[in-house]
Scaffold this motif. Sequence first.
Motif, PDB file in Angstrom:
ATOM      1  N   SER A  52     -27.885 -71.484  -4.409  1.00  0.00           N
ATOM      2  CA  SER A  52     -27.166 -70.232  -4.619  1.00  0.00           C
ATOM      3  C   SER A  52     -25.794 -70.481  -5.244  1.00  0.00           C
ATOM      4  CB  SER A  52     -27.009 -69.493  -3.290  1.00  0.00           C
ATOM      5  OG  SER A  52     -26.289 -68.288  -3.462  1.00  0.00           O
ATOM      6  N   PHE A  55     -26.055 -71.684  -8.943  1.00  0.00           N
ATOM      7  CA  PHE A  55     -26.372 -70.627  -9.909  1.00  0.00           C
ATOM      8  C   PHE A  55     -25.217 -69.643 -10.081  1.00  0.00           C
ATOM      9  CE2 PHE A  55     -30.951 -71.579  -8.620  1.00  0.00           C
ATOM     10  CZ  PHE A  55     -31.114 -72.466  -9.675  1.00  0.00           C
ATOM     11  N   TRP A  56     -24.524 -69.346  -8.974  1.00  0.00           N
ATOM     12  CA  TRP A  56     -23.342 -68.480  -9.089  1.00  0.00           C
ATOM     13  C   TRP A  56     -22.243 -69.178  -9.890  1.00  0.00           C
ATOM     14  CZ3 TRP A  56     -23.323 -63.607  -8.932  1.00  0.00           C
ATOM     15  CH2 TRP A  56     -24.092 -62.886  -8.012  1.00  0.00           C
ATOM     16  N   ASN A  72     -17.539 -71.123  -6.020  1.00  0.00           N
ATOM     17  CA  ASN A  72     -18.871 -71.729  -6.014  1.00  0.00           C
ATOM     18  C   ASN A  72     -18.873 -73.203  -6.407  1.00  0.00           C
ATOM     19  OD1 ASN A  72     -20.895 -69.496  -5.327  1.00  0.00           O
ATOM     20  ND2 ASN A  72     -19.523 -68.513  -6.794  1.00  0.00           N
ATOM     21  N   SER A 131     -29.353 -65.446  -9.163  1.00  0.00           N
ATOM     22  CA  SER A 131     -28.302 -65.599  -8.151  1.00  0.00           C
ATOM     23  C   SER A 131     -28.329 -64.446  -7.162  1.00  0.00           C
ATOM     24  CB  SER A 131     -26.924 -65.657  -8.839  1.00  0.00           C
ATOM     25  OG  SER A 131     -26.864 -66.693  -9.790  1.00  0.00           O
TER      26      SER A 131
END
Length: 217
Positions: A52, A55-56, A72, A131
């Motif tokens: 997560s 991808f963010w 992130n 995401s």
Amino acid sequence: MVPDAFKDLLATSASIFTILQFLAGTLVCRKFVTNRTTGESSGLAFITCLMSCSFWLRYGQLKDDSYVIMVNAFGTFLQFCYIIVFTLYSVRKTLILKQFLVAVLFIIIIYSYSIIETDKELVKRQIGFLSCGLTILFFASPLTMLLHVIREKNTDSLPFPVILASFTVSSQWFIYGTIIDDQFIKVPNLIGCLLSLFQLSLFFRYRTKTLSETHLI
């Protein structure tokens, strides 16, 4: 029109609270180190969070949002550290390594695609959906626990500080997503905010009921 100063203050606050939320994993890892074993715990939560955050992070790069990138990037680094600690003390090292390698391979494929694809708007939307989907799955994970709580009418199994922190973080990112008109940030955090609020309401509902029963006795 929302002033930039307020938007930046909100994003900074949301970033700080998110980082503090990520750091909660150190308490879990400290327990593993103290016990010198992970016991029956699963490392899937760390791996899901790694994907997560990764991808963010890429979404933030494509969108050129420094707040999303900073939070992130830190989250990705922390999850790597948590996974290393989990692997060292895991009783099922082969399983966690397989899960980790599959996750890393998937991340590499998505990053490679996002670099090769020339239509950056298309890539941004696709990674945004990915995401967003992972975040919604993460927020939906307590649903099985909620069914148990409602059935038993007891909130002892719910971690109040974690839920309160989740509500605070989700609310801030939802407002930020609304201000910058980003559906990928807004939608999953609205879901997280509502789910956290519902969990918090259970503390009030069942605590009140418990107190009433106590007085009757």
